[in-house]
Design an enzyme around this catalytic site. Structure first.
Site, mmCIF file in Angstrom:
data_model
loop_
_atom_site.group_PDB
_atom_site.id
_atom_site.type_symbol
_atom_site.label_atom_id
_atom_site.label_comp_id
_atom_site.label_asym_id
_atom_site.label_seq_id
_atom_site.Cartn_x
_atom_site.Cartn_y
_atom_site.Cartn_z
ATOM 1 N N SER A 6 0.834 -1.202 0.000
ATOM 2 C CA SER A 6 0.000 0.000 0.000
ATOM 3 C C SER A 6 0.868 1.250 0.000
ATOM 4 O O SER A 6 1.759 1.401 0.831
ATOM 5 C CB SER A 6 -0.893 0.017 1.235
ATOM 6 O OG SER A 6 -1.402 1.331 1.422
ATOM 7 N N HIS A 31 -1.329 -1.147 -4.223
ATOM 8 C CA HIS A 31 -2.609 -0.809 -3.585
ATOM 9 C C HIS A 31 -2.663 0.697 -3.325
ATOM 10 O O HIS A 31 -1.801 1.254 -2.652
ATOM 11 C CB HIS A 31 -2.691 -1.598 -2.276
ATOM 12 C CG HIS A 31 -3.979 -1.490 -1.536
ATOM 13 N ND1 HIS A 31 -5.075 -2.282 -1.815
ATOM 14 C CD2 HIS A 31 -4.341 -0.697 -0.487
ATOM 15 C CE1 HIS A 31 -6.058 -1.990 -0.963
ATOM 16 N NE2 HIS A 31 -5.644 -1.019 -0.162
ATOM 17 N N ASP A 33 -4.870 3.799 -1.689
ATOM 18 C CA ASP A 33 -5.924 4.078 -0.709
ATOM 19 C C ASP A 33 -6.475 5.478 -0.950
ATOM 20 O O ASP A 33 -5.806 6.480 -0.692
ATOM 21 C CB ASP A 33 -5.363 3.943 0.708
ATOM 22 C CG ASP A 33 -5.144 2.482 1.069
ATOM 23 O OD1 ASP A 33 -6.115 1.710 1.017
ATOM 24 O OD2 ASP A 33 -3.992 2.111 1.385
ATOM 25 N N MET A 35 -9.144 8.287 -0.048
ATOM 26 C CA MET A 35 -9.982 8.694 1.103
ATOM 27 C C MET A 35 -10.513 10.103 0.869
ATOM 28 O O MET A 35 -9.785 10.974 0.401
ATOM 29 C CB MET A 35 -9.146 8.675 2.389
ATOM 30 C CG MET A 35 -8.437 7.351 2.629
ATOM 31 S SD MET A 35 -7.628 7.303 4.229
ATOM 32 C CE MET A 35 -6.688 5.762 4.082
ATOM 33 N N HIS A 64 -8.474 1.033 -3.837
ATOM 34 C CA HIS A 64 -9.406 0.838 -2.716
ATOM 35 C C HIS A 64 -9.994 2.201 -2.385
ATOM 36 O O HIS A 64 -9.294 3.073 -1.874
ATOM 37 C CB HIS A 64 -8.598 0.262 -1.532
ATOM 38 C CG HIS A 64 -9.359 0.170 -0.248
ATOM 39 N ND1 HIS A 64 -8.703 0.055 0.970
ATOM 40 C CD2 HIS A 64 -10.693 0.158 0.032
ATOM 41 C CE1 HIS A 64 -9.609 -0.029 1.934
ATOM 42 N NE2 HIS A 64 -10.818 0.045 1.395
ATOM 43 N N MET A 66 -12.208 4.558 -0.246
ATOM 44 C CA MET A 66 -12.918 4.776 1.019
ATOM 45 C C MET A 66 -13.623 6.115 0.885
ATOM 46 O O MET A 66 -13.233 7.125 1.463
ATOM 47 C CB MET A 66 -11.907 4.770 2.179
ATOM 48 C CG MET A 66 -11.403 3.366 2.502
ATOM 49 S SD MET A 66 -9.773 3.370 3.277
ATOM 50 C CE MET A 66 -8.734 3.388 1.821
ATOM 51 N N MET A 135 -11.319 -5.880 5.726
ATOM 52 C CA MET A 135 -10.571 -4.906 6.526
ATOM 53 C C MET A 135 -10.297 -5.527 7.901
ATOM 54 O O MET A 135 -11.216 -6.010 8.564
ATOM 55 C CB MET A 135 -11.378 -3.615 6.709
ATOM 56 C CG MET A 135 -11.649 -2.823 5.443
ATOM 57 S SD MET A 135 -10.182 -2.402 4.476
ATOM 58 C CE MET A 135 -9.210 -1.489 5.673
ATOM 59 N N ASP A 173 -6.570 -6.450 4.360
ATOM 60 C CA ASP A 173 -6.092 -5.066 4.378
ATOM 61 C C ASP A 173 -6.090 -4.520 5.801
ATOM 62 O O ASP A 173 -7.141 -4.411 6.439
ATOM 63 C CB ASP A 173 -6.983 -4.199 3.479
ATOM 64 C CG ASP A 173 -6.379 -2.830 3.215
ATOM 65 O OD1 ASP A 173 -5.237 -2.580 3.661
ATOM 66 O OD2 ASP A 173 -7.051 -2.014 2.555
HETATM 67 C C1 DX5 Z 1 -6.339 1.552 5.727
HETATM 68 C C2 DX5 Z 1 -5.925 1.191 4.326
HETATM 69 C C3 DX5 Z 1 -4.840 0.180 4.239
HETATM 70 C C4 DX5 Z 1 -3.588 0.585 4.919
HETATM 71 C C5 DX5 Z 1 -2.896 -0.619 5.392
HETATM 72 O O1 DX5 Z 1 -7.426 2.401 5.675
HETATM 73 O O2 DX5 Z 1 -7.027 0.686 3.615
HETATM 74 O O3 DX5 Z 1 -4.587 -0.164 2.889
HETATM 75 O O4 DX5 Z 1 -2.725 1.295 4.114
HETATM 76 O O5 DX5 Z 1 -1.797 -0.171 6.074
HETATM 77 P P1 DX5 Z 1 -0.996 -1.064 7.103
HETATM 78 O O6 DX5 Z 1 -0.468 -2.247 6.333
HETATM 79 O O7 DX5 Z 1 0.045 -0.119 7.546
HETATM 80 O O8 DX5 Z 1 -1.962 -1.463 8.188
HETATM 81 ZN ZN ZN Z 2 -6.557 -0.215 1.587
#
Ligand code: DX5
Ligand code: ZN
Length: 213
Positions: A6, A31, A33, A35, A64, A66, A135, A173
């Protein structure tokens, strides 16, 4: 088993180079993220950043989101070069339609499930997805601790997948380390996302990815 580092733990001022470095280090997918400050408090990146990163690597981009109402951004992420697009079942009232729209846009649809949401929420649409993102932390931040009870949920998800959609990938994740990653794969995971573990590994990204594998 696939490893999807990620970018959330990367240096955001040089994401292109970070993507290239992950490809060099042997990542299977990258990956992203996304947000929006609403579904989760932080704000990260959007389609334009994904588009710019696309110039730096050929490996699949695992996006991904969010964000609330993810249906608004499907075409934008497709045009930006995403390969999979995973949306939270908690973020839309119309998950079936969203997954269908993602597939028709030419992307692989993924469904994400928060740690507090029952697996039964995704059961009716499991056949519509290529990826189920379990998650194992509450979304929003990297570097959190793998939540107790996640392994039982992964086992239940695996049983559901074997019964309803054996081609489905189960992606873990949040909170993935060498230990929780190994346990997750034993419980039935097929893809591991890892941010903090990859970016803080004392021997670097390649060693972290090799260790997870
Ligand atoms: C959290 C993200 C993850 C995050 C995982 O909201 O969806 O992808 O980056 O990070 P680690 O591996 O540091 O928990
Ligand atoms: Zn993620």
């Amino acid at each position: 088993m696939l490893v999807a580092p990620s970018l959330l733990s990367a240096d955001f001022s040089r994401l292109g180079e970070e993507v290239a470095a992950l490809e060099q280090a042997g990542a299977d997918w990258v990956h992203f993220d996304v947000m929006d400050g609403h579904f989760v408090p932080p704000i990260t990146i959007g389609p334009r950043t994904v588009e710019h990163c696309r110039r730096y690597a050929r490996l699949p981009f695992d996006v991904h989101v969010m964000i609330e109402n993810p249906e608004r951004y499907i075409e934008a992420f497709r045009d930006a070069g995403a390969n999979t697009l995973s949306v939270h079942v908690e973020a839309t009232r119309h998950i079936h339609r969203v997954l269908d729209t993602i597939r028709k846009a030419g992307l692989k649809p993924g469904i994400c499930l928060n740690p507090g949401s029952p697996l039964t929420l995704v059961e009716p649409v499991l056949k519509e997805a290529d990826l189920l993102v379990m998650m194992c932390v509450n979304p929003g931040w990297g570097g959190q601790t793998f939540i107790d009870g996640s392994l039982d949920r992964i086992k239940d998800a695996r049983a559901l997948r074997d019964r309803l959609n054996p081609a489905l990938d189960i992606e873990i994740d949040g909170g993935v380390t060498a230990e929780t990653g190994r346990q997750s794969v034993q419980a039935g995971a097929t893809v591991l996302v890892a941010g903090n573990f990859v970016y803080t590994h004392p021997r670097g990204k390649k060693a972290a990815i090799d260790q997870l594998r």
